[in-house]
Design a protein around this motif. Structure first.
Motif, mmCIF file in Angstrom:
data_model
loop_
_atom_site.group_PDB
_atom_site.id
_atom_site.type_symbol
_atom_site.label_atom_id
_atom_site.label_comp_id
_atom_site.label_asym_id
_atom_site.label_seq_id
_atom_site.Cartn_x
_atom_site.Cartn_y
_atom_site.Cartn_z
ATOM 1 N N UNK A 31 1.057 -1.070 0.151
ATOM 2 C CA UNK A 31 -0.278 0.009 -0.046
ATOM 3 C C UNK A 31 1.021 1.221 0.138
ATOM 4 N N UNK A 32 1.728 0.873 0.178
ATOM 5 C CA UNK A 32 2.590 2.285 0.847
ATOM 6 C C UNK A 32 3.509 2.997 -1.015
ATOM 7 N N UNK A 33 4.444 1.377 -1.419
ATOM 8 C CA UNK A 33 4.681 1.681 -2.538
ATOM 9 C C UNK A 33 3.464 2.320 -3.519
ATOM 10 N N UNK A 34 2.555 1.128 -3.157
ATOM 11 C CA UNK A 34 1.573 2.111 -4.855
ATOM 12 C C UNK A 34 0.620 3.240 -3.821
ATOM 13 N N UNK A 35 0.901 3.649 -2.980
ATOM 14 C CA UNK A 35 0.342 5.797 -1.972
ATOM 15 C C UNK A 35 1.544 6.237 -3.039
ATOM 16 N N UNK A 36 3.219 6.174 -2.850
ATOM 17 C CA UNK A 36 4.515 6.812 -3.392
ATOM 18 C C UNK A 36 4.027 6.961 -5.272
ATOM 19 N N UNK A 37 3.651 5.552 -5.066
ATOM 20 C CA UNK A 37 3.967 5.310 -6.902
ATOM 21 C C UNK A 37 2.849 6.149 -7.783
ATOM 22 N N UNK A 38 1.171 6.005 -7.075
ATOM 23 C CA UNK A 38 0.566 6.727 -7.467
ATOM 24 C C UNK A 38 0.470 8.052 -8.098
ATOM 25 N N UNK A 39 1.876 8.969 -7.744
ATOM 26 C CA UNK A 39 2.052 10.509 -7.983
ATOM 27 C C UNK A 39 2.831 10.003 -8.369
ATOM 28 N N UNK A 40 4.105 9.230 -8.692
ATOM 29 C CA UNK A 40 5.249 9.483 -9.288
ATOM 30 C C UNK A 40 5.585 8.366 -10.504
ATOM 31 N N UNK A 41 4.813 7.909 -10.312
ATOM 32 C CA UNK A 41 5.217 6.597 -11.818
ATOM 33 C C UNK A 41 4.440 7.800 -12.893
ATOM 34 N N UNK A 42 5.421 7.523 -14.245
ATOM 35 C CA UNK A 42 5.264 8.166 -15.667
ATOM 36 C C UNK A 42 4.008 7.756 -16.161
ATOM 37 N N UNK A 43 3.633 6.114 -16.017
ATOM 38 C CA UNK A 43 2.749 5.422 -16.968
ATOM 39 C C UNK A 43 2.250 4.577 -15.751
ATOM 40 N N UNK A 44 1.521 3.542 -16.432
ATOM 41 C CA UNK A 44 0.812 2.861 -15.133
ATOM 42 C C UNK A 44 1.821 1.127 -15.810
ATOM 43 N N UNK A 45 2.424 0.932 -16.203
ATOM 44 C CA UNK A 45 3.742 -0.184 -16.253
ATOM 45 C C UNK A 45 4.563 -0.174 -15.750
ATOM 46 N N UNK A 46 5.495 1.856 -15.608
ATOM 47 C CA UNK A 46 6.418 1.899 -14.341
ATOM 48 C C UNK A 46 5.390 1.594 -12.354
ATOM 49 N N UNK A 47 4.244 1.502 -12.785
ATOM 50 C CA UNK A 47 3.648 1.772 -11.473
ATOM 51 C C UNK A 47 3.636 -0.452 -11.035
ATOM 52 N N UNK A 48 2.836 -0.702 -12.104
ATOM 53 C CA UNK A 48 2.730 -1.606 -11.525
ATOM 54 C C UNK A 48 4.481 -2.817 -11.714
ATOM 55 N N UNK A 49 4.767 -1.809 -11.848
ATOM 56 C CA UNK A 49 6.280 -2.846 -11.981
ATOM 57 C C UNK A 49 6.878 -2.671 -10.273
ATOM 58 N N UNK A 50 6.793 -1.418 -9.731
ATOM 59 C CA UNK A 50 7.396 -1.014 -8.845
ATOM 60 C C UNK A 50 6.033 -1.716 -7.291
ATOM 61 N N UNK A 51 4.559 -1.671 -8.124
ATOM 62 C CA UNK A 51 3.481 -2.360 -6.851
ATOM 63 C C UNK A 51 4.514 -3.809 -7.295
ATOM 64 N N UNK A 52 5.221 -4.568 -8.030
ATOM 65 C CA UNK A 52 5.316 -6.170 -8.677
ATOM 66 C C UNK A 52 6.988 -5.895 -7.371
#
Length: 85
Positions: A31-52
């Motif tokens: 959840x903490x990674x999601x909250x951080x990545x939702x604002x800093x990820x450039x696209x969905x693939x980067x968001x999904x990679x960070x959460x994974x």
């Protein structure tokens, strides 16, 4: 009808508690990674990679020191050559 808990019951409850605590830690870590990545990820693939990769820990300096040297080709570094026998 209330009988005391056996040693097996206590051990089972401790195991369930450990599992629940670990699941809770995993949930909040992701959840903490999601909250951080939702604002800093450039696209969905980067968001999904960070959460994974939320379960991964960064390497420590001691991890590099404990590395044992290995050769990539153990047959090429073998001092005994089958052609010279």
């Amino acid at each position: 009808m209330n009988k005391p808990l056996s040693q097996e019951d206590v051990a089972a409850m401790e195991g369930q508690l450990r599992d629940s605590v670990e699941e809770d830690r995993k949930y909040w870590r992701v959840n903490n990674v999601k909250c951080d990545a939702i604002y800093s990820a450039k696209n969905y693939e980067e968001f999904a990679d960070r959460v994974a990769a939320a379960h991964l820990q960064p390497l420590q300096r001691s991890d590099y020191k404990n590395k044992t040297p290995k050769s990539w080709n153990q047959y090429a570094t073998n001092t005994k050559n089958s052609y010279n026998e």
